[in-house]
Structure formats: C-alpha cells, structure tokens
Design a protein around this motif. Structure first.
Motif, mmCIF file in Angstrom:
data_model
loop_
_atom_site.group_PDB
_atom_site.id
_atom_site.type_symbol
_atom_site.label_atom_id
_atom_site.label_comp_id
_atom_site.label_asym_id
_atom_site.label_seq_id
_atom_site.Cartn_x
_atom_site.Cartn_y
_atom_site.Cartn_z
ATOM 1 N N GLY A 272 0.802 -1.207 0.000
ATOM 2 C CA GLY A 272 0.000 0.000 0.000
ATOM 3 C C GLY A 272 0.842 1.267 0.000
ATOM 4 O O GLY A 272 1.981 1.282 0.477
ATOM 5 N N THR B 84 -0.383 5.048 0.882
ATOM 6 C CA THR B 84 -1.445 6.011 1.196
ATOM 7 C C THR B 84 -0.941 6.950 2.294
ATOM 8 O O THR B 84 0.190 6.815 2.757
ATOM 9 C CB THR B 84 -2.697 5.277 1.731
ATOM 10 O OG1 THR B 84 -2.371 4.703 3.005
ATOM 11 C CG2 THR B 84 -3.139 4.166 0.795
ATOM 12 N N LEU C 161 -2.621 -1.309 -3.297
ATOM 13 C CA LEU C 161 -3.573 -0.278 -2.853
ATOM 14 C C LEU C 161 -2.851 1.060 -2.942
ATOM 15 O O LEU C 161 -1.913 1.317 -2.183
ATOM 16 C CB LEU C 161 -4.016 -0.555 -1.405
ATOM 17 C CG LEU C 161 -5.046 0.429 -0.844
ATOM 18 C CD1 LEU C 161 -6.348 0.371 -1.625
ATOM 19 C CD2 LEU C 161 -5.327 0.125 0.618
ATOM 20 N N ASP D 114 -2.616 5.441 -3.734
ATOM 21 C CA ASP D 114 -3.255 6.749 -3.641
ATOM 22 C C ASP D 114 -2.370 7.757 -4.371
ATOM 23 O O ASP D 114 -1.419 8.275 -3.803
ATOM 24 C CB ASP D 114 -3.425 7.146 -2.170
ATOM 25 C CG ASP D 114 -4.078 8.523 -2.005
ATOM 26 O OD1 ASP D 114 -4.138 9.294 -2.989
ATOM 27 O OD2 ASP D 114 -4.514 8.838 -0.888
ATOM 28 N N VAL E 273 -6.051 -1.227 -6.573
ATOM 29 C CA VAL E 273 -7.140 -0.371 -6.095
ATOM 30 C C VAL E 273 -6.565 1.038 -5.938
ATOM 31 O O VAL E 273 -5.594 1.235 -5.218
ATOM 32 C CB VAL E 273 -7.694 -0.898 -4.751
ATOM 33 C CG1 VAL E 273 -8.709 0.083 -4.173
ATOM 34 C CG2 VAL E 273 -8.324 -2.268 -4.942
ATOM 35 N N GLU E 274 -7.153 1.974 -6.630
ATOM 36 C CA GLU E 274 -6.596 3.330 -6.656
ATOM 37 C C GLU E 274 -7.670 4.318 -6.208
ATOM 38 O O GLU E 274 -8.806 4.259 -6.665
ATOM 39 C CB GLU E 274 -6.117 3.663 -8.074
ATOM 40 C CG GLU E 274 -5.810 5.124 -8.342
ATOM 41 C CD GLU E 274 -4.661 5.679 -7.484
ATOM 42 O OE1 GLU E 274 -3.593 5.040 -7.419
ATOM 43 O OE2 GLU E 274 -4.865 6.740 -6.859
ATOM 44 N N GLU E 275 -7.268 5.272 -5.344
ATOM 45 C CA GLU E 275 -8.314 6.132 -4.776
ATOM 46 C C GLU E 275 -8.245 7.612 -5.119
ATOM 47 O O GLU E 275 -9.104 8.371 -4.673
ATOM 48 C CB GLU E 275 -8.341 5.971 -3.246
ATOM 49 C CG GLU E 275 -7.181 6.614 -2.562
ATOM 50 C CD GLU E 275 -7.585 7.194 -1.191
ATOM 51 O OE1 GLU E 275 -8.658 7.794 -1.102
ATOM 52 O OE2 GLU E 275 -6.803 7.032 -0.246
ATOM 53 N N VAL F 3 -11.659 3.423 -7.201
ATOM 54 C CA VAL F 3 -12.566 3.702 -6.082
ATOM 55 C C VAL F 3 -12.768 5.198 -5.859
ATOM 56 O O VAL F 3 -13.665 5.603 -5.132
ATOM 57 C CB VAL F 3 -12.139 3.019 -4.747
ATOM 58 C CG1 VAL F 3 -12.233 1.506 -4.869
ATOM 59 C CG2 VAL F 3 -10.778 3.453 -4.294
ATOM 60 N N LYS G 132 -17.768 7.406 -2.136
ATOM 61 C CA LYS G 132 -16.531 8.139 -1.885
ATOM 62 C C LYS G 132 -16.613 9.560 -2.452
ATOM 63 O O LYS G 132 -16.286 10.537 -1.778
ATOM 64 C CB LYS G 132 -15.328 7.410 -2.487
ATOM 65 C CG LYS G 132 -14.033 8.158 -2.152
ATOM 66 C CD LYS G 132 -12.812 7.567 -2.773
ATOM 67 C CE LYS G 132 -11.581 8.384 -2.393
ATOM 68 N NZ LYS G 132 -11.361 9.583 -3.190
ATOM 69 N N THR H 181 -13.860 5.789 2.830
ATOM 70 C CA THR H 181 -12.839 5.439 1.850
ATOM 71 C C THR H 181 -12.186 4.112 2.200
ATOM 72 O O THR H 181 -12.008 3.240 1.335
ATOM 73 C CB THR H 181 -11.778 6.556 1.793
ATOM 74 O OG1 THR H 181 -12.444 7.770 1.468
ATOM 75 C CG2 THR H 181 -10.727 6.255 0.746
ATOM 76 N N THR I 147 -14.444 1.239 1.467
ATOM 77 C CA THR I 147 -14.510 1.036 0.026
ATOM 78 C C THR I 147 -13.258 0.329 -0.473
ATOM 79 O O THR I 147 -13.319 -0.601 -1.295
ATOM 80 C CB THR I 147 -14.667 2.402 -0.691
ATOM 81 O OG1 THR I 147 -15.784 3.088 -0.139
ATOM 82 C CG2 THR I 147 -14.861 2.209 -2.181
ATOM 83 N N GLN I 148 -12.103 0.755 0.032
ATOM 84 C CA GLN I 148 -10.853 0.123 -0.388
ATOM 85 C C GLN I 148 -10.824 -1.350 0.011
ATOM 86 O O GLN I 148 -10.448 -2.217 -0.777
ATOM 87 C CB GLN I 148 -9.658 0.852 0.253
ATOM 88 C CG GLN I 148 -9.418 2.237 -0.348
ATOM 89 C CD GLN I 148 -8.399 3.038 0.441
ATOM 90 O OE1 GLN I 148 -8.364 2.967 1.675
ATOM 91 N NE2 GLN I 148 -7.569 3.794 -0.270
#
Lengths: 394, 394, 394, 394
Positions: free
Chosen positions: D24, D26, D101, D103, D126-128, D152, D158, D323, D326-327
């Motif tokens: 990850g 983030t 994961l 960001d 998974v990208e936010e 996401v 979100k 968030t 959702t992730q």
C-alpha cells in the motif's frame, strides 16, 4: 489591528491619556499587547493581570515584559496565582491606578474588597463582559458603585461582533483541534441563545450539524424556534449562568458526548461534581479528558470545562480589534469627561463613539459607506455624520 | 392567531378595554380582523381605516363591515380616498376616540391637524412603524406630543420578528409571483441593512443570489460586511428614507433590472421622476410595469414602487400575530395605567410584556422553555418568571 | 431563453431539422413555445400534446395555435381528454412523425400500443423524465425498443439544474401561494433525497424549516444524514415511486399537516384512498383542499396530489432553457446521426454536447470561463475545448 | 471506524483475504492503521509506504511498526526518502505483492518502472485518487494496463463524501490553525469547482466569506454560477492540474493574500517559481511562510504549497472510514473475483457494494432507512435490497 493604529494616528501626537494610570485584567493575547501599546502611546501607564488562568499567551506576556510593561500572568495559573497576579497590579508603593479596565469584574472586586480607598482616585471603570457588567449593575442597584462605569459589553458594535463572531469563528476550530469531530450530521445541544449561543448555532448549523437549543428567556427562545429546535430541558452550555450543566444531566448523556463551555469562567459546567471516586478521568490529549462512568460510558470534557475558544482555539484579531478600540475610546471618554457628565452609575458607550468604532473597521472590507444627501438628512432629521440610530437601537 | 385567542381566554370574561374607543389605521387584512374582534371581545369599540392604498383585502373589509365593524378601506384607493377614509373614522357626531392605534402616523397627524382638541380625551397612541415612531419622537422633542405614546415598533419581539421575518418570508414570494425570476446567481442590491434589509438579504442569499448592500450607518454596514459585499453607493431599496432610489440611479441601471420597495410607503423610489414623456410605461401583468428608456432599456418596476410584500405577496400570519398581540397589550397597558405612570412621552413596551408576547407564541413550535432553578435565579439575581434581560437588551 | 436564440443564430440559416416531423408531449408553457418555434426555425414540423392535465398555460396554447402550430392541450383536461389529445397528434392522414419528444413516456407508449407500425419511420425518441427513461430502459431490457432513444433526463447539465433547481426555486413559492405558511421553524418531511428531494430540502432548510428525510437508497440516505435528519419511515413525497404516501400514513399525520407532491404525476400520494365517505373534502381556495377526518383533523392537500410546482407555482425560465436546449440538441443529433451511430438502445447525451448546453448558458451570469494553457491541456491529456470530464462524471 | 469493525464481524472468522499480499501507498494516519489491521484480520499481509512526504503521523507509523506491520514512512521525508520508502515495500527477497492499494499512482508507477515482472503475480490495483485514476486510464488507453484496476475514487459514496466532506470539514480548520484569519467577509478565490472545490466553497460561504470560483469546465462553471461568482481568470487552487497558480498570478496578488492548496501533491501552485533571489522567504510559524516581494508585498504561503488539509488540519475519521471501507471491499472483490470477471481495464466499484458501504455508515447517525413494499419494488422494477439506482447515477 489597523483601527488602533488609525486611532493613534488621529491623535496626532496629542496624549489624551496623559497622566492615566490604567490597571487592567483581561485575556493576555497579542491583541491585548497592541491595546496596551496604544494606551501607552496615548500617554497612559499600564499594569496588567490575566482574567483567565488558561488563556495567557506566554510569549506575549514575555514580549510585553521585555518592552517594559508590567504584566503578571502566565498560562496555567493556579487559583492562588490568579489572585496573586491581580494583587501585584494594584498593591504597589507609590503607584495608584486611576482607571480600571476589567473583564469579568475580578479586578474591580478585588479592589473593592482589599483596597476600597483606592476608588477615591479612580476616575472610572471600563468593563467588557456580561458577568462583570452584571456585577456592576448589582453594585449600582445596591448604591455601592462609587465611580462611573462604562458598560462596553453592551455597546452595539461589540455586541454584534465580539460576542457573536468570536464564538461563530472559533467554535468549529476549538472542537476540531481537540476532537477531530465531523460536524455534518452531528447532534448538538447549545444552552442559551444569546449572542454567544447564536454564534455557536450559526457556525454549527452552517456545517450541517443538527442543533438543539435550551433557553430560559421566551424572547430568545422564540428567535431560536424559527431556525432550530428548542426541545430540550436537559442538556449543555453558553449562558453566563451558574451550573447550567449539572451532574444529573451529565449522568444522562450518551456515550461519546462532547461537553464544552463557550460562556464565562468555569461555573457553567459543574466540573466539581465529576471529581468523584466512581468516575475515572483519562487525559487523551492536551485539553481533552475522558470522564468514564462505571458502566464504561465516556464523556469527552474539553478544557476542564473552561472557555473553549480561549483555551483551544484562537479568536479573530478583527473581532478583538473592535473590542480593544471600544475599550480605548471608553477609557479616553471617562478619563477626559468634564466633571458631572458621568455620575456613580453604569453607562453605555455614547452612540456616536460606537459608530466611530464601526467606521474605523470598514476599510478592512473595502466597504463604501453611502452618504446621506442634505435633503435626505433633513427628511430623516439626522445629522449627516451620525448618530444614525436612537440609543436603544441594537 | 392562537396567541390572541389565548389572550382573550386569559381575560376570563373580564373586559380590560371596557369603555375604550379605539380608532385604528393599519393594513386591513385577515389578521387585523382577528385583532379587531379581540379588542371588541375585550370591551373596546373600534373604527378603522387602511394605512396603505393597495394592501386592503377587500373580502376582509367586507366581512368586518358585515360583522358590524366600521371599516373604511378598499384596495386601490386614490390619495383623496385615503384621507377621506381616515377622516370618516374620527369625524363623527357623538363618538370620540380615546385610543389611537396607528401604523405610519398618518391617522395621528390627521387628528393633530384637523381635530387637535380630540387629544383631550385620548389616553394614548400605539404606533407600530419606523416612520410613525420617528414622527412621534420628533413631536416629543418639539414638546408637541400631548398624550403618552407606546412605540411598539421597537419592542424586542416585534423587531426580531415582524420587521425581519415579514421580509424574509415574503421577499422571495413577492418577486417570484411578479417576475418568475430565478434567484440562484442573481445579482441583487439591497439599500439598507436594518431588520428589513437583513431579512431580505438572508432570504436572497439563502437562495443563491449574489447580494450587495448599501448603508449609511457604519454599525449596520459593518454587520453586512462580514457576510456580504458593501460596495455600491449607487443602487436600490429598504430604508425608511425619502428617495433612496433616485432617477439618476435608475438611469444608470442595466437593462432588465427589477426595482422594488420593501420599506414604507412610496417615497423610497422616486417613481414620479419616471413619469416623464421620454420614458414609456408598459404594464406587462398586474403589479408589474416595464419602464422603457429611449434606447430600449427596460426597468421592471413592481407595485409602482409601493410595498412589495403587501402588494404582491402575503405576510405570514405568525409574524402578524406577534405584532397584533403586542398592539393589544400596549392598548390595554396605556388604557389601564394608573395616573402618572406614563407622561406625554414615547415609551417602549415594558420588557415583561414583551416576554409575555413571546411566550404566547412558543406553543406553535412545541418549544420547551427551560426554567431557572431557585439557586440559578438567585445567582443571576433574576425573578424566575422574568424579566430576564435588561431593558436595553435586544 | 437566449440559449435557444444562440442556437438558432449559430445555425446561420441552415436547417438541421429540415424534413423532421416532431411529435411532442410535454408541459405546454411559454418555454415550450420557444422550443417549438426554435425547432420550426431549424426546419422541423411539430405537433404537440400536454404531458400533464393541469400544467397547460391556456394562453400559450392559444398563441401557438394562432401561430399555426398544432397544439392539443388545455388546463384541466380529463383523463379521456388527455389521451384524445395525444391521439390527435399522431392519428392523422398523410402526416407521420419521424421524431418523438416525450416527457413521461405516455406519448411513446400510446404509439407502441396503438400505432406500432409508425416506428418504422421514426428515427429516435428524446425523453426527459425519470419515469419515461425508466420505461425506456425496461423496453430496452425486454428487447422491445425498436428505435434509438436519448435519455436527456440524465444529461449532467439537466440533472444538476432542471431537477435540482426547478424544485429548489419553486417549492417555496408553491407552498406560499397556496397556504401562506411560515417556513421558519416549520417541521417538514421530504420523501426521497434524489435531485428533486435535494432541491426541496435545500430551499426549505435555507428558510429555517426543520427538515426530515425518508430514503430507501443508502447512498442518498447517507448524503442526507450529514445535513438533515433521516429519521422517519412513516411520512411524505418526492420520489418517482408509486404510492409513497399511503392512507395509513395520512391517518397518522397531525392536524394541519400540508401534503404535496413534487415528483411525477399523481401516483406519489394515494389520493384515491382519501375519497371515502368518512372523509369530508372542503375546497378552501384554488388548488387547496382540506380533507377532514371524522375527529375533525384536517390535512391540507395541494393540487389534489399532482405536481405542486407546475400546478401552483412557476419554474424558472433559465432552468427550462437548459432542458429545452438539451432536447433540441438531442433531436438534432438523433436526426442527423450517420447510420449505425445509434442502435436500438437508450443513450446518454454525448458529454461534449452536454458541455455545449452549459456554455450557452454562462453568459446569463457574466461568468468567465478559464481556458487551459497548452501545457496544462497536455499535462491533463485533454483537448482545450473539452470534453473535460469522463462520461461517468456527474 | 465502526464500519470496518462491522465488516470484520460479518466475515465471522472467514478470511476473504487469506493469501493476499497487499502493498500500500497512502497517507499514514490512525485511520490507515485501522484499515491495515482490518486487512490483516481478514487474512492479508501488508507492507506500506506514505503517498505524501508531509502527512505521516509519526506516532501511528511507530505504533504500527510495534504491532508488527512493515511501514516505511515518516513526516517530512525528502523526495529521495519518499522513493526509498516505496522501494522498500516491494523490493524484498521472498515476498512479492499480489495486490496494490495506491493513492496517487506513485507506487503503481514505481513497480511499472522498476519491477514490471511483478505484475505477473498481481491480481489487481485499487486506486483512490483523481490523479492516480487518471494515470490508470491513460495506461489503459495506451494498452499498457496489465492487471484489472478498481477506480474507487469515482465510487459514488466516496465521491459524495471523501472529496466533498474532507475538504468541507478541514478547509476552515486548516486556515484557522495556520493564519487565525476571520472568515466573515473574507474574499476568497477557489480554483476549480469539482467535489473538492464544492466542499471548500460550501464551508467558506457558510462562514460568510465572499467566494469567487475559476473553472475550465462549463458544466461545473454553471453549477457554480447559481450560488457564487465565476468571475476570475487570474487567481488560486483546487483542481488536480499542473501549475494552476503560476508566478504571474502570484505577482498580481494583493499584499497579505493567503495561498494554499487543497488539491493533490505540490504541482498546483508553482512554488518553484517563488524560489528566486529577488523574493525573500520568512517562516512565521510552522507550515506558514511569508514570501516577500521587493516592494514589501507579502504573500502567505501555507504548507509550502502542499495539501493543506493533510499538512495543517485533520480529516474527519468518518469520511476516511468510507474510503477505507470502500478500499477493503474493492480489494476483497478483485482478490476473489472469478477468472474473467475483470479484464485488464479500469472498473468502477459495483453499485451494490457502493450501497453496502453507505449502509454500513448509517448507524452513526441513527438514520432509519425506509424499505420498499413488495408492491413498490415491483412498480419500480427494483430488488428490495438494491441496487437502487442505475450505474451511471451519481
């Protein structure tokens, strides 16, 4: 604080406070420092203590001391320290104050109690808080007020800015810094819907909180009704009253409830009632305590029930500038008033000076004031330079 | 109007206005009818005229007449009609008023001018408008006021509701019904930021309009500054002044600009200046005129410059109930006051009665008032039943 | 509607709709008239019916007829009249429509049922309502959609304006004109928090009402939670659903409750369930009925449960201009699209055209759009003229 | 974060992420810690770096490390540190990630650049963030995306919370803590009116600021127009673009102007252009610099142009919980999806899961969701348990 600068500038070297010996008891902040410098520039000598044991900005107190001002205050005073500091301002060989600038009335009442003879030389008291003003009116009613006092708390400009906007601008910040709470959808109970309560409600409602209000005064309650819910007789606190939030209410609150005080001093929330063996206190960060009930329920108490905005946030300089300018003008007025203009009573600031304070602050917003034409002024029976409203207008 | 009902009920068959002969000059609306019925139920005789040539609800006037009340008013009176109606209320063999209820001062001044002797029997005047109150203070200052007058315009409850909410609740509706304008993003100039201006600004801003304010009073201007732009010295109108919007400004306005008046009578906008040969008037629907400049520019003038909310919208009954209850209480107070309580001066409603008016309206919102405990009341130095605030509090 | 004017002007005499025979079924208002004139100016022939039995502005229908348009509609049609009018638009010797512009799907479904062969000549359907779009997707899913359809209801510009602002701008006016209710402090339940519900809530909350929301969709409910109370599963109505407000709820409502519908057609409120012998209906003014329960309880029903904004208020021209411009562009697109671009499916308006509609409306606000520099456009991977957002962006 | 707890609880001991090796990148905050613990409880192994050099909460990183998590991050990393940390997450003997994961996309692109072979084992990304998603779509368009990716950022829940409310809740606090500015009457320019811009504008407008907006997209601009002024093509920044605020604009700004960034990373404000010899930098407090022009003009730059809310405020846990939930769901979905459900493309979160995230957060507000009756569900053609809206609905 450009308004105080403008005030100084307009004095053009004259010293309307020459000979004034002002003893002050207010929050010690950067803005107070500018006020003290201004008073000094206008000719006054100053000695100062803090009116709140938590709100002193130590760096400001230090800077003032370095600049030659006599300031007795630090953040986190004990109750004993508090009175010691006040005493140090007045109990001095060869220097007696002739003007009082007070916030809350503690200084005034210390002098009443310890040095009543001092009032012989005092030309007036300027008081800026609800509580202090209330105490002055009580003195006056009892025939014990022995000098003129100026109630600047109720000057229109101050009322509409200091009380309302100080709270409106700082309640969100104070809560956010201490608790990281999300305002949207949060249910909040505000005790009291005076200016302070109105400011808190406006800010919280604007951010999406569901706000409930408690009130004792039907006029204020009715004002709250048309935008909020006035539905609770059982919860927390902006009101200038003693023990608005008592233990019984705290016992009934839900787990996680945040309790804080935007009023005056620490009498609003009955914090003492929480210092009992069955409740556990846990400090989770600076100014934030969890009080834990035997069943695990936690109440989040901010600043140990003391003023949230001064303890955990800041107050906008602009708003304080209005109060400081009002105080300076009130001191000048009382100090220079011809014999007989003011008696041993409590006075409101003359409307004209109130309007002057406001006009000194308009340039900040690039605001353009409209001027009455001669014909309009005549039709309205007004002087083109004001005052524009009757004295009772608010 | 449940508050008036409650008032009647509490009288419990007593007639505090027995013998009172009230002559009134107000807007003739359903709410006024309830007030007249209440006064009558409390023992008074009433004769009534309209204070505005456009605002009379004809069906109400007819119903009152049928019910035996002497009402002289219809929608769309001429100026002559207007004064004729007022005269008919007072110029009567064998009936002389002993109380005046006025809105704007026209009735009061007609009596001053035509029947000055009538004041010998009159026990007091109740006046509810800014303009009327202003005229009373001028009379008082000139030493010409010959009976006590109650300024109900400045009662706190009325100030905070009638002036503010009448406008806040009706400005949108008045504009929408006449012009179908979209509020979102509309640029609006409001002249004056007293209670009326505050109400208009609040409603328009809430609906997304970009609002500019003009002000002459620095205190009101500063209050506007913190939420709006105070930037124009050249545009239109809520102020109780003469000719706020003059021809010169109208000449400068952009094509399509809507001009309307939320203040008093038709002196705010200099409509007469628009009745010149080079301008064409075109009636586009009831209460809406296009005034067309030679270059094709159109200004949309509503209600010929008269009060928008009364001409083109309605005012919430709730708000009018506050005013009517205040008027009824003021009449009762003046009529029953012991000799000497009131002199030939202008008075504000006693705080206690002001709070009583508010409390009569709380049930509408299911609001629960909090009660002071004995200890709290003692700490605050208040009677548990009020009054809760000093007289100058607003 | 300057946007439609701009559209006409940019066509510069070309006739992109030459040969188009458009049959329409929408509200018949002044704005529809401008749309019809625009379509005509762009080359189309038009025949029109009303999509709602109450919303027709008779004077508009008359003016259109005078201008040579075939319009079949009047205010207050019966159900039979309604279908007769629709039939008259399509059942005609020697004239067959090749484009459908529908609002609600009634026209489309009439053709499906009565004249299915007509679809052979029809190049596309433009549909603007939630309900109509829903019916199109159902047809499509069932494999029964036989021509391309453009879902303009879900074009971003329309979504963000028509549904939201139509309601936001008209809910207050609709309620005020019919009931003179005071919004401040009024408790309101809004059923559904889609765009329509959001618009209603925003306006009511802005005016001081206490707003409760009911929702079935957790995403919409969560959006409501952060500003309102989502607390009721038992009250009234904006949702595009059948019988949101059923008799059981109406039985439970408090005396004096106002019930109205901001959704589509008359299925939201189960009005039929109120037409029973034990309930008395009393018409108190146009569009306002009191339904009286045996115990005296009164429910105030507006517009007999039909659309409040169309029956009792007006919708801002600006908002309708967005919808009309979108419809015109969708018709042009479908009519001129090269073979194969659109299949027998439901399409959203191409983003680029959506942005074009928006840009045609910016001049109304004197808004200045910022332009991307070449470097910025490159960094973002965008064409400087748009589209600026992905298709799924809303 | 009760929603993640609920998620864990509903797994009831099952390990949907057993075998997952999640890398990850983030913000490292308390909320991220709860996410990591949740992923771990659901069976995953985690290695983590920070996506921003300023936002790491050191005490959280330390606590995670103590708890056995591999976290490489500290507040105030250099650019080199930043990439070293990311590298340490993936460059490891005997451990290869199978889920990403991200960001902002920095981690994803580091792997692309340095360890492209790693993608053979990776089941999904998974990208936010807006920026990261933008980069994924570019990869996809270029045919270079070699695993499925879940966008996401654009999940409805979100979008409507993280982007909007993160900013709405933190902009005031961020500005207040750093500058003590008074919001009332302050003139503010916000660059961009997407969700971030909408959140900033809503909060500032609610507190009485005069807000101006700049936009490039006509649809967003038109939305701004109906509540704000879209008037400037020359000032500052919320937009996901490169150098929105360039030196030229900064040169033109007024003395005392505050410049800050609520967008992504430090490309929004051209801070580099301010590091020139003729400009003096003065640090006035942590995160606050005065940049001084030769003529004495001062610009107040916050957080050196980096993200204000993460550098100088906090973001509400509630929003981050949405968030994080959702992730977690996106990771579970991608990790467990049957072969073939997702291809090498960018996907939006399935509507049903989006609604599930929302429903997990409703209990916080004691919100009651209304349930469709069978008849209603049938009428609407919906499953009673959702999804309730079409995929394109936002």
């Amino acid at each position: 604080m450009p308004a105080l600068m403008a005030l100084r500038k307009r004095a053009q070297g004259e010293k309307p406070l020459a000979g004034a010996k002002v003893v002050g008891c207010t929050h010690i902040t950067a803005q107070t420092a500018v006020l003290m410098e201004t008073l000094s520039a206008l000719g006054a000598q100053c000695r100062w203590a803090a009116c709140n044991i938590y709100s002193t900005q130590n760096e400001v107190a230090a800077a003032l001391a370095e600049g030659g001002f006599s300031v007795f205050a630090w953040k986190g005073e004990s109750e004993d320290d508090f009175w010691w500091c006040i005493d140090r301002c007045v109990n001095l060989e060869g220097w007696q104050p002739n003007m009082i600038l007070d916030d809350g009335g503690d200084l005034t009442h210390w002098i009443y109690k310890k040095y009543p003879n001092m009032f012989k030389k005092i030309k007036g008291i300027v008081e800026e808080s609800v509580t202090g003003v209330h105490r002055l009116y009580q003195l006056s009613k009892a025939g014990k007020l022995c000098v003129p006092a100026m109630n600047v708390n109720d000057s229109v400009t101050k009322q509409k800015f200091d009380n309302l906007y100080c709270c409106r601008e700082s309640i969100l910040d104070g809560l956010k810094r201490t608790t990281d709470v999300m305002f949207g959808g949060k249910q909040v109970v505000v005790c009291g819907y005076g200016e302070v309560g109105k400011g808190c409600c406006a800010a919280l409602k604007a951010m999406g909180s569901i706000v409930y209000v408690t009130e004792i005064d039907p006029i204020c309650a009715l004002q709250a009704c048309v935008i909020l819910m006035v539905r609770f007789n059982d919860v927390p606190s902006t009101s200038g009253n003693k023990n608005v939030v008592v233990r019984e209410f705290l016992d009934r609150m839900k787990n996680g409830c945040i309790v804080c005080n935007m009023g005056h001093s620490n009498t609003e929330i009955d914090v003492a009632s929480l210092r009992t063996p069955e409740l556990t206190w846990e400090r989770v960060r600076s100014q934030v305590d969890h009080v834990i009930w035997p069943d695990g329920k936690r109440i989040v108490l901010l600043a140990e029930g003391r003023l949230l905005n001064l303890s955990c946030s800041t107050v906008p300089t602009f708003v304080l500038s209005i109060t400081a300018t009002t105080q300076a003008l009130a001191l000048i007025e009382l100090y220079n008033a011809p014999e007989g203009r003011y008696k041993q009573d409590v006075y409101l600031l003359p409307k004209k000076m109130d309007e002057y304070v406001a006009s000194l602050h308009l340039p900040t917003f690039d605001a353009h004031l409209t001027e009455l034409s001669d014909e309009q002024a005549k039709y309205l029976g007004l002087n083109k330079n004001g005052p524009f409203k009757p004295n009772y207008y608010r």
